[in-house]
Write a protein that holds these residues in place. Sequence first.
Motif, mmCIF file in Angstrom:
data_model
loop_
_atom_site.group_PDB
_atom_site.id
_atom_site.type_symbol
_atom_site.label_atom_id
_atom_site.label_comp_id
_atom_site.label_asym_id
_atom_site.label_seq_id
_atom_site.Cartn_x
_atom_site.Cartn_y
_atom_site.Cartn_z
ATOM 1 N N ASP A 92 0.876 -1.164 0.000
ATOM 2 C CA ASP A 92 0.000 0.000 0.000
ATOM 3 C C ASP A 92 0.919 1.221 0.000
ATOM 4 O O ASP A 92 1.475 1.590 1.031
ATOM 5 N N ARG A 93 1.074 1.839 -1.174
ATOM 6 C CA ARG A 93 2.082 2.873 -1.352
ATOM 7 C C ARG A 93 1.462 4.250 -1.510
ATOM 8 O O ARG A 93 0.509 4.422 -2.268
ATOM 9 N N VAL A 94 1.985 5.243 -0.810
ATOM 10 C CA VAL A 94 1.568 6.631 -0.979
ATOM 11 C C VAL A 94 2.279 7.208 -2.196
ATOM 12 O O VAL A 94 3.514 7.166 -2.279
ATOM 13 N N ILE A 95 1.502 7.748 -3.160
ATOM 14 C CA ILE A 95 2.118 8.297 -4.372
ATOM 15 C C ILE A 95 1.940 9.812 -4.498
ATOM 16 O O ILE A 95 2.541 10.422 -5.383
ATOM 17 N N ALA A 96 1.132 10.432 -3.646
ATOM 18 C CA ALA A 96 0.976 11.888 -3.650
ATOM 19 C C ALA A 96 0.470 12.324 -2.287
ATOM 20 O O ALA A 96 -0.199 11.550 -1.590
ATOM 21 N N LYS A 97 0.790 13.573 -1.901
ATOM 22 C CA LYS A 97 0.442 14.053 -0.572
ATOM 23 C C LYS A 97 -0.383 15.341 -0.600
ATOM 24 O O LYS A 97 -0.471 16.038 0.419
ATOM 25 N N ASP A 98 -1.014 15.651 -1.737
ATOM 26 C CA ASP A 98 -1.796 16.887 -1.839
ATOM 27 C C ASP A 98 -3.219 16.639 -2.320
ATOM 28 O O ASP A 98 -3.858 17.516 -2.895
ATOM 29 N N ALA A 99 -3.748 15.434 -2.084
ATOM 30 C CA ALA A 99 -5.085 15.092 -2.562
ATOM 31 C C ALA A 99 -6.158 15.726 -1.670
ATOM 32 O O ALA A 99 -5.949 15.956 -0.477
ATOM 33 N N THR A 111 -6.865 5.734 -15.658
ATOM 34 C CA THR A 111 -6.988 5.671 -17.106
ATOM 35 C C THR A 111 -7.312 4.241 -17.519
ATOM 36 O O THR A 111 -7.102 3.294 -16.753
ATOM 37 N N ALA A 112 -7.809 4.074 -18.754
ATOM 38 C CA ALA A 112 -8.238 2.755 -19.234
ATOM 39 C C ALA A 112 -7.095 1.753 -19.279
ATOM 40 O O ALA A 112 -7.311 0.543 -19.151
ATOM 41 N N ASP A 113 -5.861 2.236 -19.446
ATOM 42 C CA ASP A 113 -4.717 1.323 -19.490
ATOM 43 C C ASP A 113 -4.128 1.063 -18.103
ATOM 44 O O ASP A 113 -3.162 0.308 -17.967
ATOM 45 N N GLY A 114 -4.692 1.694 -17.067
ATOM 46 C CA GLY A 114 -4.238 1.460 -15.708
ATOM 47 C C GLY A 114 -2.882 2.049 -15.377
ATOM 48 O O GLY A 114 -2.293 1.721 -14.345
ATOM 49 N N ARG A 115 -2.397 2.965 -16.207
ATOM 50 C CA ARG A 115 -1.064 3.513 -15.991
ATOM 51 C C ARG A 115 -1.047 4.841 -15.242
ATOM 52 O O ARG A 115 -0.046 5.194 -14.627
ATOM 53 N N ARG A 116 -2.143 5.590 -15.327
ATOM 54 C CA ARG A 116 -2.181 6.918 -14.708
ATOM 55 C C ARG A 116 -3.438 7.092 -13.866
ATOM 56 O O ARG A 116 -4.448 6.425 -14.084
ATOM 57 N N ILE A 117 -3.354 8.008 -12.937
ATOM 58 C CA ILE A 117 -4.465 8.296 -12.035
ATOM 59 C C ILE A 117 -4.682 9.802 -11.993
ATOM 60 O O ILE A 117 -3.727 10.574 -11.813
ATOM 61 N N ALA A 118 -5.928 10.218 -12.152
ATOM 62 C CA ALA A 118 -6.304 11.618 -11.940
ATOM 63 C C ALA A 118 -6.876 11.728 -10.534
ATOM 64 O O ALA A 118 -7.617 10.861 -10.079
ATOM 65 N N TYR A 119 -6.545 12.823 -9.846
ATOM 66 C CA TYR A 119 -7.094 12.999 -8.506
ATOM 67 C C TYR A 119 -7.327 14.483 -8.218
ATOM 68 O O TYR A 119 -6.624 15.353 -8.749
ATOM 69 N N PRO A 120 -8.331 14.794 -7.373
ATOM 70 C CA PRO A 120 -8.595 16.186 -7.003
ATOM 71 C C PRO A 120 -7.564 16.670 -5.994
ATOM 72 O O PRO A 120 -7.168 15.932 -5.084
ATOM 73 N N VAL A 121 -7.139 17.897 -6.153
ATOM 74 C CA VAL A 121 -6.114 18.481 -5.292
ATOM 75 C C VAL A 121 -6.771 19.345 -4.220
ATOM 76 O O VAL A 121 -7.727 20.073 -4.491
ATOM 77 N N LYS A 122 -6.254 19.277 -3.017
ATOM 78 C CA LYS A 122 -6.817 20.054 -1.921
ATOM 79 C C LYS A 122 -6.688 21.547 -2.194
ATOM 80 O O LYS A 122 -5.744 22.011 -2.840
ATOM 81 N N GLY A 123 -7.672 22.311 -1.728
ATOM 82 C CA GLY A 123 -7.678 23.751 -1.933
ATOM 83 C C GLY A 123 -9.012 24.334 -1.529
ATOM 84 O O GLY A 123 -9.941 23.618 -1.138
ATOM 85 N N THR A 124 -9.132 25.651 -1.616
ATOM 86 C CA THR A 124 -10.343 26.342 -1.176
ATOM 87 C C THR A 124 -11.039 27.099 -2.292
ATOM 88 O O THR A 124 -12.054 27.748 -2.050
ATOM 89 N N ALA A 125 -10.534 27.032 -3.518
ATOM 90 C CA ALA A 125 -11.151 27.756 -4.631
ATOM 91 C C ALA A 125 -12.474 27.114 -5.029
ATOM 92 O O ALA A 125 -12.757 25.963 -4.701
ATOM 93 N N GLU A 126 -13.309 27.883 -5.771
ATOM 94 C CA GLU A 126 -14.610 27.371 -6.202
ATOM 95 C C GLU A 126 -14.458 26.180 -7.123
ATOM 96 O O GLU A 126 -15.219 25.213 -7.045
ATOM 97 N N GLY A 137 3.684 6.853 -9.061
ATOM 98 C CA GLY A 137 3.993 8.084 -8.353
ATOM 99 C C GLY A 137 4.875 9.047 -9.117
ATOM 100 O O GLY A 137 5.236 10.102 -8.591
ATOM 101 N N ARG A 138 5.189 8.736 -10.349
ATOM 102 C CA ARG A 138 6.071 9.584 -11.135
ATOM 103 C C ARG A 138 5.304 10.503 -12.091
ATOM 104 O O ARG A 138 4.169 10.260 -12.429
ATOM 105 N N ASN A 139 5.983 11.557 -12.494
ATOM 106 C CA ASN A 139 5.518 12.472 -13.551
ATOM 107 C C ASN A 139 4.140 13.076 -13.303
ATOM 108 O O ASN A 139 3.244 12.976 -14.143
ATOM 109 N N PRO A 140 3.954 13.753 -12.164
ATOM 110 C CA PRO A 140 2.678 14.442 -11.948
ATOM 111 C C PRO A 140 2.529 15.613 -12.922
ATOM 112 O O PRO A 140 3.491 16.332 -13.197
ATOM 113 N N VAL A 141 1.313 15.778 -13.449
ATOM 114 C CA VAL A 141 1.037 16.836 -14.426
ATOM 115 C C VAL A 141 -0.263 17.534 -14.045
ATOM 116 O O VAL A 141 -1.255 16.876 -13.715
#
Length: 296
Positions: A92-99, A111-126, A137-141
């Motif tokens: 069970d690996r942590v790959i990001a700390k700003d979700a 993604t359909a190929d199971g290679r990438r993950i999209a996630y919502p980033v913490k914040g207070t904007a609308e 855990g590599r190459n965040p965009v």
Amino acid sequence: MKHWAMAVGTAVAVSAVASPATASSQPAPVTGAVYSGYQLGGVEVLTHRGGWSRRSVGGGGFAGQFSAAPGGGKVAWIDSGNRLHVKTASADRVIAKDAAYGGPCSTPAWTADGRRIAYPVKGTAETTAVTVIGADGRNPVKAGRTMGVCHLTWSADGRTLAGYAGDTDGVHLLDTGSLVSRRAPGIKLANHVQSLSPDAGRVVVHTIGANAPGGDGSWPQSFTPSIYDTKTGRRLPIPVGGRLLGALYLRDGRLAVRVQGRPANTLVILDASGKEIQRLPEPVKARNLALLHVLG
């Protein structure tokens, strides 16, 4: 009347609801599915293909923010410390700390190929920022910002994300190439987005009425599916009888429709013309589980 789904920060006749541009003429038959169920403060993801395999995540302050990879072997989930995990059979690996943590509907998406993950980033904007990161855990965009951060789902071409707004006021599409988000026409209120067609031209959602409860944003065990054209806003008929419990697109454009049955539910698979090409009984054990993916 608007509804809040605890986020952070349902006809015009056409010939088919499957995706004609990408459907295969000789697709592999559906052989199983991935399901989920809530238990003991966590989530159990179960894959059935001949037999059962399981992945369990959560505990502590877990709010139900999870997503199973297409094959069910990995689960992405967000903990109360804003950390994005990837759970496998051995780690069970942590790959990001700003979700973004705090509401069940703010889920990561594979993604359909199971290679990438999209996630919502913490914040207070609308609007909520979305990051796409490798499952390793590599190459965040940065992928842009959107109002539709709830129950994120990818199109199989890897370009578009869809989700519903936290107050259930509409479904939004985020183009991860241009970083532009737009509201899908025709959909007023919705509290679940299940699936996008491979080219993002159609979306499977659960729409609700003005006085219906919005829910808490948890992944639904079942729902009455509606399909909308994301460009014209037309609601498309689903040519399957019985009580429908859900629907989702396969990677090649086929449409899987879940139909209530006893003692087990049934998966009906449609080709690009809307013709039934396969009917597969689900395991009896899956009757009260949520359907996440279809394997084929």
